[in-house]
Design a protein around this motif. Structure first.
Motif, short mmCIF file in Angstrom:
data_model
loop_
_atom_site.label_atom_id
_atom_site.label_comp_id
_atom_site.label_asym_id
_atom_site.label_seq_id
_atom_site.Cartn_x
_atom_site.Cartn_y
_atom_site.Cartn_z
N LEU A 114 -49.46 -96.05 57.94
CA LEU A 114 -48.48 -97.14 57.94
C LEU A 114 -47.56 -97.04 56.73
CD1 LEU A 114 -47.48 -99.81 59.23
CD2 LEU A 114 -49.17 -101.00 57.82
N TYR A 115 -48.15 -96.73 55.57
CA TYR A 115 -47.36 -96.57 54.35
C TYR A 115 -46.32 -95.47 54.52
CZ TYR A 115 -46.34 -95.91 49.38
OH TYR A 115 -45.70 -95.78 48.16
N ASN A 116 -46.76 -94.35 55.09
CA ASN A 116 -45.82 -93.24 55.32
C ASN A 116 -44.74 -93.63 56.33
OD1 ASN A 116 -47.14 -91.54 53.54
ND2 ASN A 116 -48.52 -90.74 55.11
N GLN A 117 -45.14 -94.40 57.35
CA GLN A 117 -44.17 -94.88 58.33
C GLN A 117 -43.14 -95.80 57.67
OE1 GLN A 117 -45.94 -96.95 61.73
NE2 GLN A 117 -44.18 -98.33 61.81
N GLN A 147 -47.45 -108.80 58.07
CA GLN A 147 -48.17 -109.70 58.97
C GLN A 147 -48.28 -109.11 60.38
OE1 GLN A 147 -49.95 -112.33 58.81
NE2 GLN A 147 -49.50 -113.37 56.88
N LYS A 148 -47.36 -108.22 60.74
CA LYS A 148 -47.38 -107.61 62.07
C LYS A 148 -48.54 -106.61 62.22
CE LYS A 148 -42.30 -107.78 62.33
NZ LYS A 148 -41.07 -106.96 62.42
N HIS A 149 -49.13 -106.22 61.09
CA HIS A 149 -50.11 -105.13 61.13
C HIS A 149 -51.51 -105.56 60.72
CE1 HIS A 149 -46.83 -102.23 61.70
NE2 HIS A 149 -46.16 -102.98 60.85
N VAL A 150 -51.67 -106.81 60.29
CA VAL A 150 -53.00 -107.29 59.89
C VAL A 150 -53.59 -108.16 61.00
CG1 VAL A 150 -52.45 -107.19 57.43
CG2 VAL A 150 -52.01 -109.30 58.70
N THR A 151 -54.85 -108.47 60.87
CA THR A 151 -55.53 -109.33 61.83
C THR A 151 -54.92 -110.73 61.83
OG1 THR A 151 -57.59 -108.11 61.47
CG2 THR A 151 -57.78 -110.31 62.47
N PRO A 152 -54.70 -111.34 63.00
CA PRO A 152 -54.17 -112.70 63.03
C PRO A 152 -55.01 -113.64 62.17
CG PRO A 152 -54.16 -111.76 65.23
CD PRO A 152 -54.89 -110.78 64.36
N GLY A 153 -54.33 -114.50 61.43
CA GLY A 153 -55.02 -115.44 60.56
C GLY A 153 -55.08 -115.02 59.11
N VAL A 154 -54.75 -113.74 58.84
CA VAL A 154 -54.70 -113.28 57.44
C VAL A 154 -53.53 -113.97 56.74
CG1 VAL A 154 -54.17 -111.29 55.97
CG2 VAL A 154 -55.78 -111.04 57.86
N THR A 155 -53.78 -114.48 55.55
CA THR A 155 -52.75 -115.23 54.82
C THR A 155 -51.85 -114.30 54.01
OG1 THR A 155 -54.09 -115.52 52.82
CG2 THR A 155 -54.35 -117.17 54.58
N ASP A 156 -50.69 -114.82 53.64
CA ASP A 156 -49.79 -114.06 52.77
C ASP A 156 -50.48 -113.73 51.45
OD1 ASP A 156 -47.81 -114.07 54.66
OD2 ASP A 156 -46.54 -115.57 53.65
N GLN A 157 -51.27 -114.67 50.94
CA GLN A 157 -51.95 -114.40 49.67
C GLN A 157 -52.94 -113.26 49.79
OE1 GLN A 157 -51.15 -115.89 46.62
NE2 GLN A 157 -52.37 -114.12 45.96
N GLN A 158 -53.61 -113.16 50.93
CA GLN A 158 -54.52 -112.03 51.13
C GLN A 158 -53.77 -110.71 51.15
OE1 GLN A 158 -56.44 -113.94 54.67
NE2 GLN A 158 -58.33 -113.09 53.82
N ILE A 159 -52.58 -110.71 51.74
CA ILE A 159 -51.74 -109.50 51.75
C ILE A 159 -51.30 -109.16 50.33
CG2 ILE A 159 -49.52 -108.55 52.50
CD1 ILE A 159 -49.87 -110.19 55.10
N ILE A 160 -50.89 -110.18 49.58
CA ILE A 160 -50.48 -109.96 48.19
C ILE A 160 -51.64 -109.38 47.38
CG2 ILE A 160 -49.86 -111.17 46.05
CD1 ILE A 160 -48.13 -113.04 47.82
N ASP A 161 -52.82 -109.95 47.55
CA ASP A 161 -53.99 -109.48 46.81
C ASP A 161 -54.33 -108.03 47.17
OD1 ASP A 161 -54.17 -111.94 45.58
OD2 ASP A 161 -55.79 -112.67 46.88
N ALA A 162 -54.20 -107.68 48.45
CA ALA A 162 -54.46 -106.31 48.87
C ALA A 162 -53.42 -105.35 48.29
CB ALA A 162 -54.46 -106.22 50.39
N TRP A 163 -52.17 -105.76 48.30
CA TRP A 163 -51.09 -104.94 47.76
C TRP A 163 -51.27 -104.72 46.26
CZ3 TRP A 163 -48.00 -101.34 48.73
CH2 TRP A 163 -46.76 -101.19 48.15
N ASN A 164 -51.80 -105.74 45.58
CA ASN A 164 -52.00 -105.64 44.13
C ASN A 164 -53.32 -104.99 43.74
OD1 ASN A 164 -49.58 -106.84 43.37
ND2 ASN A 164 -50.43 -108.91 43.35
#
Length: 209
Positions: A38-41, A66-83
Motif C-alpha cells: 500500500l505504501y508503495n502504491q 480509512q479506506k484500507h483499515v477495518t471499519p470502526g478504526v478511529t483516526d487516532q488509531q491511524i495516527i498512532d500507527a503512522w507514528n
C-alpha cells in the motif's frame, strides 16, 4: 571538517531513531493486509510525497487511510500507527548537537509531515523536557512547511539562499544515498551516514573543541 562553517542535519536515522517495521505491523493490526504494498502504491500515486510537501492535509491522508483499515478504526488509531516508527532521541546525540552549536551554524532538513512533527516534538518534551527540536539548531526546516522535499534541489536551496551559505563551507549529513546525491548536486559537502555508525562517530573530537 576543515573549512566547514555550517552543518545541515537530516532527522530520521541521524538524530531520531526510527523503526519502519513498527508502523507496518501497526497498520496490519488495523486491518491493512499489505502495508508495504500500500505504501508503495501511495508513493506511486504521490499521496505520501504530497503529504510531505504540504500539498495534502492530515485530514485527506486520514480519509484515504480509512479506506484500507477495518471499519470502526478511529483516526487516532491511524495516527498512532503512522507514528509508531518514531522511537527516541539518544541523549548523546542531543548533547553533541548542543556542543556543535558553539562552533558551527547548524540546521535541520527533514522530509516529514504534520502528524510526525507533532509526535516527535512530543517525544522530545516527554523524554528530555524540551518542547521543540528548534532548540538545537539555528533553524529547522521541514518539507511539509517549505513545500519541497529531499532530494529535490529546491529543498537544500531554501537553506542556502535564506542564510547565504557557501555550499563549499556547508556539510550535509543524511542516511539516504539519494538525499546525499541531491545535496552534492547543489555543491554541498556531504557525509553519507550508514548504520551502525552514528553522528557521534563523525564528531568524536567534539567534546574537546
Amino acid at each position: 571538517m576543515q573549512g566547514i562553517k555550517h552543518i545541515i542535519f537530516d532527522l530520521g536515522g541521524v538524530i531520531l531513531n526510527l523503526d519502519y517495521q513498527r508502523t507496518f505491523t501497526a497498520f496490519e493490526a488495523l486491518g491493512v493486509k499489505d502495508f508495504t504494498g500500500l505504501y508503495n502504491q501511495f508513493k506511486g500515486s504521490r499521496l505520501f510525497d504530497e503529504l510531505e510537501t504540504g500539498h495534502v492535509s492530515e485530514n485527506v491522508f486520514l480519509q484515504e487511510m480509512q479506506k484500507h483499515v477495518t471499519p470502526g478504526v478511529t483516526d487516532q488509531q491511524i495516527i498512532d500507527a503512522w507514528n509508531a516508527m518514531l522511537l527516541d532521541f539518544p541523549l548523546q546525540r542531543l548533547q553533541l548537537l548542543q556542543q556543535l552549536q558553539l562552533h558551527y551554524n547548524t540546521y535541520l532538513l527533514s522530509n516529514t509531515n504534520a502528524i510526525h512533527l507533532e509526535r516527535f516534538n512530543q517525544i522530545l518534551q516527554e523524554s528530555r523536557g524540551i518542547p521543540s527540536l528548534a532548540a538545537f539548531f539555528n533553524k529547522a526546516y521541514y518539507s511539509h512547511l517549505i513545500g519541497y522535499r529531499k532530494p529535490d534541489k529546491e529543498a537544500y536551496q531554501v537553506i542556502i539562499d535564506e542564510h547565504q551559505l557557501n555550499p563549499a563551507e556547508t556539510l550535509f549529513i543524511d542516511d539516504l544515498l539519494q538525499n546525499i546525491e541531491g545535496a552534492r548536486a547543489v555543491g554541498l559537502q556531504t557525509i553519507h551516514l550508514q548504520a551502525p555508525k552514528t553522528i557521534a562517530d563523525i564528531f568524536k573530537p567534539a567534546a574537546s573543541l
